[in-house]
Design a protein around this motif. Sequence first.
Motif, PDB file in Angstrom:
ATOM      1  N   LEU A 170       0.758  -1.322  -0.159  1.00  0.00           N
ATOM      2  CA  LEU A 170       0.052   0.007   0.161  1.00  0.00           C
ATOM      3  C   LEU A 170       0.865   1.244  -0.017  1.00  0.00           C
ATOM      4  O   LEU A 170       0.462   2.490   0.192  1.00  0.00           O
ATOM      5  CB  LEU A 170      -1.038   0.099   1.269  1.00  0.00           C
ATOM      6  N   LEU A 225      -0.707   7.968   3.126  1.00  0.00           N
ATOM      7  CA  LEU A 225      -2.023   7.453   3.352  1.00  0.00           C
ATOM      8  C   LEU A 225      -2.419   7.115   4.850  1.00  0.00           C
ATOM      9  O   LEU A 225      -2.793   6.130   5.287  1.00  0.00           O
ATOM     10  CB  LEU A 225      -2.221   6.052   2.599  1.00  0.00           C
ATOM     11  N   ASN A 248      -8.590   8.024   1.951  1.00  0.00           N
ATOM     12  CA  ASN A 248      -7.701   8.683   2.905  1.00  0.00           C
ATOM     13  C   ASN A 248      -7.938  10.073   3.480  1.00  0.00           C
ATOM     14  O   ASN A 248      -7.870  10.467   4.400  1.00  0.00           O
ATOM     15  CB  ASN A 248      -6.416   8.911   2.195  1.00  0.00           C
ATOM     16  N   LYS A 259      -5.512   4.509  -7.276  1.00  0.00           N
ATOM     17  CA  LYS A 259      -5.048   5.767  -6.654  1.00  0.00           C
ATOM     18  C   LYS A 259      -5.974   6.664  -6.172  1.00  0.00           C
ATOM     19  O   LYS A 259      -5.743   7.118  -5.106  1.00  0.00           O
ATOM     20  CB  LYS A 259      -3.925   6.476  -7.541  1.00  0.00           C
ATOM     21  N   ILE A 319      -5.448   5.934   6.389  1.00  0.00           N
ATOM     22  CA  ILE A 319      -5.872   4.658   5.905  1.00  0.00           C
ATOM     23  C   ILE A 319      -5.157   3.672   6.933  1.00  0.00           C
ATOM     24  O   ILE A 319      -5.772   2.734   7.345  1.00  0.00           O
ATOM     25  CB  ILE A 319      -5.668   4.190   4.478  1.00  0.00           C
ATOM     26  N   TYR A 326       2.330   4.216  -1.673  1.00  0.00           N
ATOM     27  CA  TYR A 326       1.989   4.858  -2.889  1.00  0.00           C
ATOM     28  C   TYR A 326       3.274   5.831  -3.072  1.00  0.00           C
ATOM     29  O   TYR A 326       3.634   6.850  -2.474  1.00  0.00           O
ATOM     30  CB  TYR A 326       0.946   5.720  -2.743  1.00  0.00           C
ATOM     31  N   ALA A 369      -9.434  -0.650   1.733  1.00  0.00           N
ATOM     32  CA  ALA A 369      -8.045  -0.457   0.918  1.00  0.00           C
ATOM     33  C   ALA A 369      -7.866  -1.996   0.601  1.00  0.00           C
ATOM     34  O   ALA A 369      -7.276  -2.028  -0.802  1.00  0.00           O
ATOM     35  CB  ALA A 369      -7.137   0.389   1.723  1.00  0.00           C
ATOM     36  N   GLU A 386     -15.358   4.861   2.934  1.00  0.00           N
ATOM     37  CA  GLU A 386     -14.748   4.003   2.252  1.00  0.00           C
ATOM     38  C   GLU A 386     -15.871   2.852   1.766  1.00  0.00           C
ATOM     39  O   GLU A 386     -15.393   2.305   0.456  1.00  0.00           O
ATOM     40  CB  GLU A 386     -13.944   3.270   3.280  1.00  0.00           C
ATOM     41  N   LEU A 446      -8.065   5.311  -3.154  1.00  0.00           N
ATOM     42  CA  LEU A 446      -7.317   5.375  -1.971  1.00  0.00           C
ATOM     43  C   LEU A 446      -7.247   6.855  -1.430  1.00  0.00           C
ATOM     44  O   LEU A 446      -7.428   6.858  -0.254  1.00  0.00           O
ATOM     45  CB  LEU A 446      -5.761   4.641  -2.313  1.00  0.00           C
TER      46      LEU A 446
END
Length: 235
Positions: free
Chosen positions: A53, A79, A123, A116, A82, A55, A92, A128, A119
């Motif tokens: 996870l 993130l 975040n 992307k 998250i 990024y 996620a 969600e 997510l």
Amino acid sequence: MKETVEGIILQETNYGETSKILNILTRKYGLISVISKGSRTLKSRLRGISMKLVYGEFTITYKEKGLSNLIEGCIVDSLKNIMTNFNKMKYANRLVRITQNVLKDNNNPKLFFLLKDSLLKINEGLSEELITIIFETKLLSFLGVEPDFSECIMCGAKNIKTFDLKIPGVVCCNCYHDTYLFSSKTLKLLSLFTNVDIKKIDKLNISLKIKEELLFFLKEYYESYTGIFLEDYKK
């Protein structure tokens, strides 16, 4: 060839005594496999960038076939919201799992943008569950089974009554036979979700009844036409 690619780590697998194999969904190449040498050691400069996870931007020696090699990397967005929230993390991970399923048949780099953006919205604090519903609706186009909500699948009429999951497609009042009656709002939202740019969503507010219909539609549609079985949402 050394280059820097933007990507999201979908999976990490231990390799040897100190290294990892990373499956990274990249903006440029779609899904690639990268070896992160020594990243499991405490002092490794690759340790923080080599986790699921993440990024980030990854400097690699790219190989079209086989394993690319991770040289260095930096996090674009941590993130944090998250990573520190169990429920957000659960969703996620759900997005990642279904993305991996789609990538088995379609290594489309555009999947990177969809994942992307989804997510990042989770975040930011958007629901969600609803972001996941939108995500799973939009994924149908990558699977080649995007539903058409614009006109009756039988005669082309515009006076839509419901969506017939057995055909599948929307049907008008004249072509309707005994099947589940989706509300007009549910059908409008499904059509909207198919085309909406997730980056531009700033609020989401859907009633429980409509949400339940959306979930029912997606579960039945995925199982019937994609072979992917969606996990049940916990209420």
